[in-house]
Design an enzyme around this catalytic site. Sequence first.
Site, PDB file in Angstrom:
ATOM      1  N   ASP A 161      -5.437  66.544 -66.834  1.00 36.39           N
ATOM      2  CA  ASP A 161      -4.121  65.960 -66.533  1.00 36.39           C
ATOM      3  C   ASP A 161      -4.129  65.121 -65.256  1.00 36.39           C
ATOM      4  O   ASP A 161      -3.231  64.300 -65.051  1.00 36.39           O
ATOM      5  CB  ASP A 161      -3.063  67.057 -66.381  1.00 36.39           C
ATOM      6  CG  ASP A 161      -2.952  67.943 -67.614  1.00 36.39           C
ATOM      7  OD1 ASP A 161      -3.354  67.492 -68.701  1.00 36.39           O
ATOM      8  OD2 ASP A 161      -2.468  69.081 -67.477  1.00 36.39           O
TER       9      ASP A 161
ATOM     10  N   GLN B  46      -9.249  65.799 -76.536  1.00 42.16           N
ATOM     11  CA  GLN B  46      -9.348  65.250 -75.169  1.00 42.16           C
ATOM     12  C   GLN B  46     -10.028  66.213 -74.211  1.00 42.16           C
ATOM     13  O   GLN B  46     -10.438  65.834 -73.122  1.00 42.16           O
ATOM     14  CB  GLN B  46      -7.945  64.955 -74.620  1.00 42.16           C
ATOM     15  CG  GLN B  46      -7.253  63.846 -75.332  1.00 42.16           C
ATOM     16  CD  GLN B  46      -5.729  63.958 -75.226  1.00 42.16           C
ATOM     17  OE1 GLN B  46      -5.116  63.283 -74.412  1.00 42.16           O
ATOM     18  NE2 GLN B  46      -5.117  64.810 -76.033  1.00 42.16           N
TER      19      GLN B  46
END
Length: 375
Positions: free
Chosen positions: A141, A288
Amino acid sequence: MARPRIGVVTGGGDAPGLNTVIRAVVKAADQRGWDTLGILRGFEGLIPPVATRPLAVADMDALLFRGGTVLGTSSRGRFVDRTPTGGRKRIDQQVVERAARAAKRLELEALVCIGGDGSLRIARALSQAGVPVVGVPKTIDNDLPGTDTTFGFQSAVAVAVDALDRLASTAESHQRVMVLEVMGHHAGWIAAHAGVAGGAHVVLIPEIRFSWDAISHVVNRRWRAGSRFTLIVAAEGARAVGGRYVMRSGSGGHPGERRLGGIGPRIAVEVESRTGREARAMTLGHLQRGGPPNAWDRQLCTRYGVAAVEAVANGQLGTMIALRGAAILPVPISAGVGRIRTVPVDGELVRSARAIGISFGDEPLVSAEHPITDR
Ligand code: F6P
């Protein structure tokens, strides 16, 4: 005489590069004549009965580009008190004390704690309970303060850009709107970087509320101009003006726990009904997080791991390794926890994107100089 020993633990969600950091820690420690003990299954492995495994330098070469973590990890463990519905409360001090006593019995010079916000909060609590720790900032993130970047982020962006490249060709062939939903929690770093690198026409991030009209307007304007496909990247935390986060029920061990997810399909449905253009959505999800780190992350992880061992050698404990400009250095672990770092809405990244016409879904639809009439 027994060699000095350090510990290493990986906590929270996995990210590309965890094994690369472990490898660097073990190799750098070995160069100093130290052994490394791996703590298994995240910080849970510190709660008695402890779960550990010695890490041999001979086994490390294979780890450079292996995804995941050979130590295992846990992201919703017993260190965090929860509400009955699964919401997060505070760190459970009793669990921290038990784990701290167990860690001290392992007689480690220090414990290298590789993790994101939740894990570094546990690391800080252990540090306050007397365990010598050094943190290494991980998360796809990229939302940790105190460091310019976390490891894993660039690899996640590379996966998203690859997906966009592929989606662009199918979108163009079918004259469709394609929506790619990416992770990022409450920060839009993955969406913004991937959107710019992957040629998205609309980028939706949690930091900027979007309007359905603005998105539809981009799709219509492109169609009229002869560009009969539109690529939209939406961060999982993006939301419309006046709208709420789109959530899905968790399938984890905590009943009632809800996670971000589902904004991409919601956008596809809404855009199709508003514009009449065919739309499809794709949620990239854990693709991801899995798989090998890219070249950037491999070198960053290696430097982070080496710097963590150096910090231990220099007695710089209670710290987190950070990238600041071109320098890798230890900063107080508190600098990396307690708040999230979001995309600056007036920052250079967003301004550059806007400068080439990327929409963040918040543009006024009519300007005096360029009057626009929708279809
Ligand atoms: O923090 C990393 C992250 O991948 C977020 O982007 C995402 O919201 C979350 O973890 C997903 O968590 P889980 O693997 O528990 O579904």
